[in-house]
Design a protein around this motif. Structure first.
Motif, PDB file in Angstrom:
ATOM      1  N   LEU A  43       0.941  -1.073   0.173  1.00 40.90           N
ATOM      2  CA  LEU A  43      -0.013   0.196   0.181  1.00 40.90           C
ATOM      3  C   LEU A  43       1.142   1.314  -0.359  1.00 40.90           C
ATOM      4  CD1 LEU A  43      -2.773   0.681   0.234  1.00 40.90           C
ATOM      5  CD2 LEU A  43      -2.632   0.602   2.326  1.00 40.90           C
ATOM      6  N   LEU A  44       2.424   1.117   0.308  1.00 39.25           N
ATOM      7  CA  LEU A  44       3.027   2.278   0.986  1.00 39.25           C
ATOM      8  C   LEU A  44       3.732   3.057  -0.430  1.00 39.25           C
ATOM      9  CD1 LEU A  44       3.556   4.536   3.002  1.00 39.25           C
ATOM     10  CD2 LEU A  44       5.601   3.109   3.612  1.00 39.25           C
ATOM     11  N   LEU A  45       4.131   2.098  -0.854  1.00 38.37           N
ATOM     12  CA  LEU A  45       4.571   1.891  -2.799  1.00 38.37           C
ATOM     13  C   LEU A  45       3.760   2.373  -3.312  1.00 38.37           C
ATOM     14  CD1 LEU A  45       7.548  -0.465  -2.852  1.00 38.37           C
ATOM     15  CD2 LEU A  45       7.891   1.946  -1.720  1.00 38.37           C
ATOM     16  N   ALA A  46       2.468   1.575  -3.228  1.00 38.71           N
ATOM     17  CA  ALA A  46       1.769   2.282  -3.934  1.00 38.71           C
ATOM     18  C   ALA A  46       0.822   4.016  -4.509  1.00 38.71           C
ATOM     19  CB  ALA A  46       0.132   1.339  -4.346  1.00 38.71           C
ATOM     20  N   VAL A  47       1.314   3.916  -2.799  1.00 44.57           N
ATOM     21  CA  VAL A  47       1.181   5.219  -2.543  1.00 44.57           C
ATOM     22  C   VAL A  47       1.567   6.309  -2.975  1.00 44.57           C
ATOM     23  CG1 VAL A  47       0.444   7.443  -0.860  1.00 44.57           C
ATOM     24  CG2 VAL A  47      -0.785   5.658  -0.587  1.00 44.57           C
ATOM     25  N   SER A  48       3.059   5.603  -2.675  1.00 42.80           N
ATOM     26  CA  SER A  48       4.526   7.053  -3.622  1.00 42.80           C
ATOM     27  C   SER A  48       4.606   6.861  -4.913  1.00 42.80           C
ATOM     28  CB  SER A  48       5.070   5.785  -2.899  1.00 42.80           C
ATOM     29  OG  SER A  48       5.816   5.034  -3.604  1.00 42.80           O
ATOM     30  N   GLY A  49       3.271   6.264  -5.807  1.00 42.33           N
ATOM     31  CA  GLY A  49       4.073   5.312  -7.020  1.00 42.33           C
ATOM     32  C   GLY A  49       2.877   6.699  -7.717  1.00 42.33           C
ATOM     33  N   GLY A  50       1.400   6.236  -6.854  1.00 39.16           N
ATOM     34  CA  GLY A  50       0.573   7.341  -7.680  1.00 39.16           C
ATOM     35  C   GLY A  50       0.028   8.203  -7.399  1.00 39.16           C
ATOM     36  N   LEU A  51       0.962   8.302  -5.826  1.00 35.64           N
ATOM     37  CA  LEU A  51      -0.020  10.211  -5.382  1.00 35.64           C
ATOM     38  C   LEU A  51       1.262  10.619  -5.235  1.00 35.64           C
ATOM     39  CD1 LEU A  51      -2.625   9.488  -3.217  1.00 35.64           C
ATOM     40  CD2 LEU A  51      -2.456  10.020  -5.758  1.00 35.64           C
ATOM     41  N   ARG A 143       9.898   6.261  -3.493  1.00 33.96           N
ATOM     42  CA  ARG A 143       9.898   4.711  -3.416  1.00 33.96           C
ATOM     43  C   ARG A 143      11.318   4.291  -3.652  1.00 33.96           C
ATOM     44  NH1 ARG A 143       9.804   3.037  -9.244  1.00 33.96           N
ATOM     45  NH2 ARG A 143      12.308   3.637  -8.895  1.00 33.96           N
ATOM     46  N   ASP A 144      12.327   4.549  -3.638  1.00 33.18           N
ATOM     47  CA  ASP A 144      13.536   4.485  -3.718  1.00 33.18           C
ATOM     48  C   ASP A 144      13.682   4.393  -2.101  1.00 33.18           C
ATOM     49  OD1 ASP A 144      14.129   3.577  -6.119  1.00 33.18           O
ATOM     50  OD2 ASP A 144      14.753   4.864  -7.283  1.00 33.18           O
ATOM     51  N   VAL A 145      13.706   5.362  -1.889  1.00 32.22           N
ATOM     52  CA  VAL A 145      13.598   5.949  -0.580  1.00 32.22           C
ATOM     53  C   VAL A 145      13.706   4.784   0.570  1.00 32.22           C
ATOM     54  CG1 VAL A 145      13.431   7.828   1.437  1.00 32.22           C
ATOM     55  CG2 VAL A 145      13.856   8.558  -0.518  1.00 32.22           C
ATOM     56  N   LEU A 146      12.099   4.754   0.493  1.00 32.20           N
ATOM     57  CA  LEU A 146      11.176   3.420   1.472  1.00 32.20           C
ATOM     58  C   LEU A 146      12.272   2.270   0.961  1.00 32.20           C
ATOM     59  CD1 LEU A 146       7.567   4.165   0.857  1.00 32.20           C
ATOM     60  CD2 LEU A 146       9.351   4.938   2.411  1.00 32.20           C
ATOM     61  N   ALA A 148      15.169   1.866   0.255  1.00 31.95           N
ATOM     62  CA  ALA A 148      16.274   1.844   1.244  1.00 31.95           C
ATOM     63  C   ALA A 148      18.005   1.571   0.183  1.00 31.95           C
ATOM     64  CB  ALA A 148      17.160   0.818   2.298  1.00 31.95           C
ATOM     65  N   GLN A 149      17.041   2.482  -1.393  1.00 35.65           N
ATOM     66  CA  GLN A 149      18.413   1.981  -2.183  1.00 35.65           C
ATOM     67  C   GLN A 149      18.896   3.401  -2.939  1.00 35.65           C
ATOM     68  OE1 GLN A 149      16.490  -0.521  -5.022  1.00 35.65           O
ATOM     69  NE2 GLN A 149      15.168   0.808  -6.250  1.00 35.65           N
ATOM     70  N   ARG A 150      19.783   3.663  -3.923  1.00 36.99           N
ATOM     71  CA  ARG A 150      19.799   4.977  -4.415  1.00 36.99           C
ATOM     72  C   ARG A 150      18.650   5.530  -5.318  1.00 36.99           C
ATOM     73  NH1 ARG A 150      25.482   5.779  -7.429  1.00 36.99           N
ATOM     74  NH2 ARG A 150      24.943   4.103  -9.244  1.00 36.99           N
ATOM     75  N   ALA A 151      18.352   6.705  -5.440  1.00 35.72           N
ATOM     76  CA  ALA A 151      17.251   6.733  -6.324  1.00 35.72           C
ATOM     77  C   ALA A 151      17.439   6.101  -8.039  1.00 35.72           C
ATOM     78  CB  ALA A 151      16.974   8.464  -6.453  1.00 35.72           C
ATOM     79  N   ASP A 152      16.423   5.775  -8.393  1.00 33.56           N
ATOM     80  CA  ASP A 152      16.982   5.358  -9.954  1.00 33.56           C
ATOM     81  C   ASP A 152      16.849   5.749 -10.860  1.00 33.56           C
ATOM     82  OD1 ASP A 152      16.299   3.113 -12.153  1.00 33.56           O
ATOM     83  OD2 ASP A 152      14.615   4.376 -12.322  1.00 33.56           O
ATOM     84  N   ILE A 153      16.301   8.178 -10.705  1.00 32.56           N
ATOM     85  CA  ILE A 153      16.492   8.945 -11.417  1.00 32.56           C
ATOM     86  C   ILE A 153      18.384   9.506 -11.369  1.00 32.56           C
ATOM     87  CG2 ILE A 153      14.286   9.227 -11.368  1.00 32.56           C
ATOM     88  CD1 ILE A 153      15.386  11.714  -9.903  1.00 32.56           C
ATOM     89  N   VAL A 154      19.018   8.779 -10.969  1.00 28.76           N
ATOM     90  CA  VAL A 154      20.410   9.546 -10.759  1.00 28.76           C
ATOM     91  C   VAL A 154      21.341   7.932 -11.001  1.00 28.76           C
ATOM     92  CG1 VAL A 154      19.920  10.973  -9.189  1.00 28.76           C
ATOM     93  CG2 VAL A 154      20.519   8.619  -8.125  1.00 28.76           C
ATOM     94  N   GLN A 155      20.509   6.946 -11.868  1.00 29.46           N
ATOM     95  CA  GLN A 155      21.176   5.945 -12.057  1.00 29.46           C
ATOM     96  C   GLN A 155      21.359   6.135 -13.665  1.00 29.46           C
ATOM     97  OE1 GLN A 155      22.838   2.518  -9.863  1.00 29.46           O
ATOM     98  NE2 GLN A 155      20.280   3.070  -8.801  1.00 29.46           N
ATOM     99  N   PRO A 156      23.103   6.054 -14.116  1.00 30.86           N
ATOM    100  CA  PRO A 156      22.984   5.769 -15.715  1.00 30.86           C
ATOM    101  C   PRO A 156      21.664   4.755 -16.291  1.00 30.86           C
ATOM    102  CG  PRO A 156      25.093   5.741 -14.537  1.00 30.86           C
ATOM    103  CD  PRO A 156      24.338   5.550 -13.452  1.00 30.86           C
TER     104      PRO A 156
END
Length: 227
Positions: A43-51, A143-146, A148-156
């Motif tokens: 539910l938490l990741l669905a909220v982060s992805g949608g809202l 989502r990536d913070v939840l 506990a991984q490096r944000a996807d948008i900053v990686q190649p």
């Protein structure tokens, strides 16, 4: 065309807005299901992805409380999407290709929604581009913070923030200084962002990384001087 008039015509129909939220929520919930999260995690990741992107956007714009909380349809819609991913994650996983396309279209919609709302607030062009990009990728950052991984948008990797940045810039220029009709511009930007995202995934395009130009020039100069 006055920027506020353009922004008014960029308002996205509620059904389209909800569709974008559903796809974002499905993407986040499916990732949580694949990771073996409990129902609260799904539910938490669905909220982060949608809202998530919209929440960050409204906080930056001072539009409080955020529309994600004031619109009575948003949270129930996300909850339903989370339930679908919780019980049908195996079936959804077989639709990877379709989800990539839908996720790309959602990226385009969120870019247009964010940039349009920033234009409506009367922000300068650079801020409109920033808010449009932030709305598109903000949910993925949360989502990536939840996770506990490096944000996807900053990686190649495949275009994500890059596609949103290009789309938000195109929308800002075309519907602002050039004064083109906003609705056709919005449709074209959605297609542009989605196409960039899908092509980058399918063809293996990667976002550019930092380049040491002086070092590269020294290497080339050194190779030329060698006998």
């Amino acid at each position: 065309m006055d920027i506020l008039v353009a922004a008014e015509t960029l308002r996205v129909p509620a059904a389209v807005d909800l569709a974008a939220i559903v796809i974002g929520a499905l993407t986040g919930g499916l990732l949580a299901a694949r990771e073996g999260f409990a129902v609260s995690g799904v539910l938490l990741l669905a909220v982060s992805g949608g809202l998530g992107g919209g929440l960050i956007r409204d906080v930056f714009l001072g539009d409080l409380p955020p529309v994600a909380l004031t619109n009575e349809a948003y949270l129930p819609t996300v909850a339903i999407a989370a339930g679908v991913t919780f019980y049908f994650s195996g079936w959804l996983s077989r639709l990877t290709g379709l989800l990539v396309v839908l996720d790309a279209v959602t990226l385009g919609f969120f870019t247009v929604i964010g940039a349009g709302k920033a234009q409506l607030a009367g922000l300068p062009s650079a801020s409109v581009v920033f808010i449009g990009t932030l709305t598109a990728v903000g949910g993925a950052v949360i989502r990536d913070v939840l996770l506990a991984q490096r944000a996807d948008i900053v990686q190649p990797g495949p275009y994500n923030a890059v596609a949103a940045l290009i789309g938000a810039t195109a929308l800002t220029v075309l519907s602002g200084p050039l004064g083109l009709d906003a609705l056709p511009v919005a449709a074209a930007v959605i297609v542009l962002v989605a196409a960039l995202r899908v092509l980058s995934v399918w063809r293996g395009w990667s976002a550019p990384v930092a380049v040491d130009l002086p070092g590269r020039a020294r290497d080339r100069w050194g190779r030329r001087k060698r006998p």
